[in-house]
Design an enzyme around this catalytic site. Sequence first.
Site, short mmCIF file in Angstrom:
data_model
loop_
_atom_site.label_atom_id
_atom_site.label_comp_id
_atom_site.label_asym_id
_atom_site.label_seq_id
_atom_site.Cartn_x
_atom_site.Cartn_y
_atom_site.Cartn_z
N ARG A 51 0.83 -1.20 0.00
CA ARG A 51 0.00 0.00 0.00
C ARG A 51 0.87 1.26 0.00
O ARG A 51 2.08 1.18 0.18
CB ARG A 51 -0.95 0.01 1.20
CG ARG A 51 -0.21 -0.18 2.53
CD ARG A 51 -0.88 0.46 3.69
NE ARG A 51 -0.86 1.90 3.59
CZ ARG A 51 0.21 2.66 3.83
NH1 ARG A 51 1.38 2.13 4.16
NH2 ARG A 51 0.13 3.97 3.73
N ASP A 240 -1.92 10.76 -2.68
CA ASP A 240 -2.16 9.64 -3.59
C ASP A 240 -2.34 10.10 -5.02
O ASP A 240 -2.01 9.38 -5.97
CB ASP A 240 -3.38 8.84 -3.13
CG ASP A 240 -3.05 8.10 -1.85
OD1 ASP A 240 -3.07 8.74 -0.77
OD2 ASP A 240 -2.69 6.92 -1.93
O1 MRU Z 1 -4.97 3.29 1.43
P1 MRU Z 1 -3.48 3.50 1.55
O2 MRU Z 1 -2.95 3.03 2.86
O3 MRU Z 1 -2.73 2.97 0.37
O4 MRU Z 1 -3.36 5.09 1.51
C1 MRU Z 1 -2.12 5.74 1.58
C2 MRU Z 1 -2.29 7.16 1.93
O5 MRU Z 1 -3.31 7.77 1.70
C3 MRU Z 1 -1.17 7.81 2.60
O6 MRU Z 1 -1.66 8.93 3.29
C4 MRU Z 1 -0.03 8.28 1.83
O7 MRU Z 1 0.29 9.54 2.16
C5 MRU Z 1 -0.03 8.34 0.40
S1 MRU Z 1 1.33 7.35 -0.08
C6 MRU Z 1 2.78 8.10 0.51
#
Ligand code: MRU
Length: 348
Positions: A51, A240
């Site tokens: 993830r 993201d």
């Molecule tokens: O659903 P996830 O755990 O993959 O989401 C990740 C995020 O939203 C994080 O906040 C992150 O900042 C983005 S990846 C560095």
Amino acid sequence: MDEGTKIMQPLWWLGHSLKVIDQTRLPGEETYLELHDLASVIAAIKQLRIRGAPTIGVAAAYGIVLGAREISSHSREEFQKGLDQIGQAMTGARPTAKNLFGAVDRMLQVKCNASEPAQIYKLLEEEATKIHAEEITATERLSRYGADLIGEGATILTHCNAGPLATTGYGTALGIIFAAQKQGKKVKVLACETRPLLQGARLTTWELRRGGVPVTLITDSMAGYFLHAGIVSCVLVGADRITANGDTANKIGTYSLAVLARENGVPFYVAAPTTTIDHSLSDGGAINIEQRAPEEVTHCQGIAIAPPGTPALNPAFDVTPHRYVSALITEKGVIREPDTDRLRALNI
Ligand code: MRU
């Protein structure tokens, strides 16, 4: 693992398989999975064993290499058709992280530069390794830029997990915190637990404690209290997907933090490699927000926390309009008060 800093990497390419740490089992267990085919990489991304936007992109690239090995046809045309199908399957894993789509696009470009399936396979492996190396370098660079924004003795509030596990390399938000600490600044962190899947409680605290950064856990709903109390120096999060005007999709709850930060005069920083920026979308209204299973809300770590049959909603991300972003920190530099022109001016 980097013994000096105790930074744990989320994945390793073994030449014939992808080894990953199962992020759903942390912090209780350090379990490793060896993924040998496309389907298991896609499943691991869907289930959040892999993830974080940049890590998902890197894993997707290696997943395509594994998928290419499964194509039985040796005709160039059939092989290319097979690769397109693999790319399509991979982009179906999760909809919001731009890095997944960017990595798949890059991998599919490779096929145009080769004539033989064997040659394509070799080039695919090289390209995936390059994508991985570039993400590591980007986190290193942006961490140094971002560290200059962090003052001595700062208390940084962060949300979800934007550390090495989420990015490969050093992390984005957490990379900046590690870099500030390396500069000799005594920083501390307030980590939001990040309901429903607790990436903050499980992963951010784990990574920061291993790195020797003082971290205190709070529930998501406590953030306003601490921001209003005047003890938070800045809010620092990852991303993201960032659109051409600087609007930012990040873990659900980020938008509320940005509004609370503005209300209380606290800077709100977003840290991300430029591979997270989506120039094809002019603003955040067009970002596809992943809707996950209601059971992730009605249950916590497998235990029901609501009466059976209670309906629940589960958007995994929200969008923070760029007007709330004090600075966007990338490997190409820091953009203060990002907007379309300022992003364009930095040529990213
Ligand atoms: O659903 P996830 O755990 O993959 O989401 C990740 C995020 O939203 C994080 O906040 C992150 O900042 C983005 S990846 C560095």
